[in-house]
Scaffold this active site. Structure first.
Site, PDB file in Angstrom:
ATOM      1  N   THR A 117      29.899  45.816  39.685  1.00 59.41           N
ATOM      2  CA  THR A 117      29.287  44.966  38.756  1.00 59.41           C
ATOM      3  C   THR A 117      28.011  45.475  38.459  1.00 59.41           C
ATOM      4  OG1 THR A 117      28.241  42.787  38.049  1.00 59.41           O
ATOM      5  CG2 THR A 117      28.560  43.472  40.544  1.00 59.41           C
ATOM      6  N   TYR A 141      25.559  37.679  44.732  1.00 50.82           N
ATOM      7  CA  TYR A 141      26.936  38.022  44.163  1.00 50.82           C
ATOM      8  C   TYR A 141      26.556  39.668  43.993  1.00 50.82           C
ATOM      9  CZ  TYR A 141      29.881  39.690  40.318  1.00 50.82           C
ATOM     10  OH  TYR A 141      30.944  40.423  39.857  1.00 50.82           O
TER      11      TYR A 141
END
Ligand code: UDP
Length: 331
Positions: A117, A141
Site C-alpha cells: 500500500t 495498517y
C-alpha cells in the site's frame, strides 16, 4: 501450474481471479469469507474456505493443486480500525503473512505477489512519490504491510522464493463486464460513498476538508482502476515466472484528482445532482498522495488501459446498481 489467490472473495482479489481465468490460468482461492463473498468468486475457480495461517491446509492446497505462485490479498484494510486495534492488524496482516511465507518456503513455492500500500510512505507531498521515498507509515495498517514487505525481502535473500510487492494507491472502479466490484457494506472510500449517495443509499455525503494546500483546497489522490491493478499483478506473475528478480513497485497512474473533481465525475455519470456537504478535515488525511509509477511501467511492461476518472466512476456506478439488484433479490 495453479495460482493460489488468498482473499480471492474480496474486492481486489475477486477481480484478480477473473483476470487470471481470462488469461487461461488455473486458480484456487483461499478465503475465510469474513469480509468477502462466496458469490464474488468466479465459478471456474476452486474456493477453499479457511485461514492463510493454517499451515496444514495451505500445504495441502499447494501440493494438491501444484501451486507455483501465491498472490496474497487476504488481510484487514481499514486504517482507523488499525489505530483502534493495532494488535489485531499485526496479527491478521503481519503474523499471518509470516506464516504464509513460511509455508510457501517449506512447500517450495517459488513466486509470491504481495498486496502492499501507499500507506507505507506516510504523508506524501504534492509530488508523485517514488519507491525509494522515505518509508514512514502513519498507521498500524501501513506498518503491518511494510513489515510484511521486509519479511519477504529477507526470506527472498535466505530462501528460494522471489516476490513482487505492489504498493497500491486509491483502488476504485469495478469489473467492466459487471462480474464483480466493491461490495463491502459501510465502505468509506470516496468513489463508493459518492456512488451510494447518488443512488440514494445515503442521504448525503461530506467533503472532508476544503482548506488543504491543493488547487481547489480538497485532498488529491491517485485513483487507479481495479482492472488495471489486476493486470499489473498478472504481469508481475509473468515476470517472476520468466526469472525476474524480486521487485517493489507502485501501482497508480502518476496523477491525482481532488475530492471535488471526483464528485463532479460522479455527477456526470449519474446525470443528476445529489447532496454533498462541505465538512471538516478527517484526522490523518494527507493533502495529496500520488504515485510515480515509472518502475511498474518499465519493469512489468504495464500500460494502464483505464486511466480515466470518468471510466472508473462509470464502472463503479454500474456495479453499485448491480449490487442494489443483488441485495434486493436476496432480501
Ligand atoms: N473523502 C471525502 N468524503 C468521503 C470519503 C472520503 O471527502 O466520504 C476524501 C478523504 O478525505 C480523502 C479522499 O476522499 O481525501 C480519499 O479517501 P478514501 O477514504 O477514498 O481513501 P484514502 O486515500 O483515505 O485511502
Amino acid at each position: 501450474m495453479t495460482v493460489l489467490v488468498t482473499g480471492g472473495a474480496g474486492y481486489i482479489g475477486s477481480h484478480m481471479v477473473w483476470e487470471l481465468l481470462d488469461a487461461g490460468e488455473s486458480v484456487v482461492v483461499l478465503d475465510r469469507l469474513s469480509t468477502g463473498f462466496e458469490w464474488a468468486v468466479a465459478p471456474e475457480a476452486k474456493l477453499v474456505v479457511g485461514d492463510v495461517a493454517d499451515r496444514d491446509l495451505v500445504g495441502q492446497i499447494i501440493r494438491d493443486n501444484h501451486v507455483d505462485a501465491i498472490i496474497h490479498f487476504a488481510g484487514s484494510i481499514v486504517v482507523p480500525e488499525s489505530v483502534a486495534d493495532p494488535l489485531a492488524y499485526y496479527e491478521n496482516n503481519t503474523s499471518k503473512t509470516r506464516t504464509l511465507i513460511e509455508t510457501a518456503v517449506r512447500e517450495g513455492v517459488p513466486h509470491f505477489i504481495f498486496s502492499s500500500t501507499a500507506a507505507v510512505y506516510g504523508g506524501a507531498g504534492l509530488e508523485p512519490v517514488r519507491e525509494d521515498a522515505r518509508l514512514a507509515p502513519e498507521s498500524p495498517y501501513g506498518l503491518s504491510k511494510l513489515m510484511s514487505e521486509w519479511m519477504l525481502r529477507d526470506a527472498g535473500l535466505a530462501h528460494d522464493i522471489r516476490y513482487t510487492a505492489l504498493r497500491y494507491f486509491n483502488v476504485a472502479g469495478a469489473d467492466p463486464k459487471g462480474r464483480t466490484g466493491q461490495s463491502t457494506p459501510g465502505a468509506t472510500h470516496l468513489i463508493k460513498v459518492a456512488c451510494e449517495t447518488a443512488l440514494g443509499k445515503r442521504p448525503f455525503m461530506q467533503v472532508f476538508g476544503t482548506d488543504y494546500p491543493t488547487p481547489d483546497g480538497t485532498c488529491m489522490r491517485d485513483y487507479i482502476h481495479v482492472s488495471d491493478l489486476a493486470a499489473a499483478h498478472r504481469l508481475a506473475l509473468q515476470r517472476l515466472r520468466a526469472g525476474g528478480e524480486s521487485l517493489v513497485a507502485n501501482c497508480g497512474y502518476s496523477h491525482g484528482y481532488s475530492v471535488l473533481e471526483v464528485i463532479e465525475s460522479v455527477r456526470r455519470a449519474f446525470g443528476r445532482d445529489f447532496d454533498v456537504r462541505m465538512g471538516d478535515r478527517r484526522p490523518g488525511d494527507a493533502a495529496a498522495v500520488v504515485a510515480n509509477s515509472e518502475l511498474a511501467r518499465k519493469e512489468l511492461g504495464w500500460t494502464p488501459q483505464r486511466d480515466d476518472l470518468d471510466l472508473i466512476v462509470n464502472d463503479a456506478l454500474a456495479w453499485e446498481r448491480i449490487l442494489t439488484t443483488k441485495n434486493s433479490v436476496r432480501n
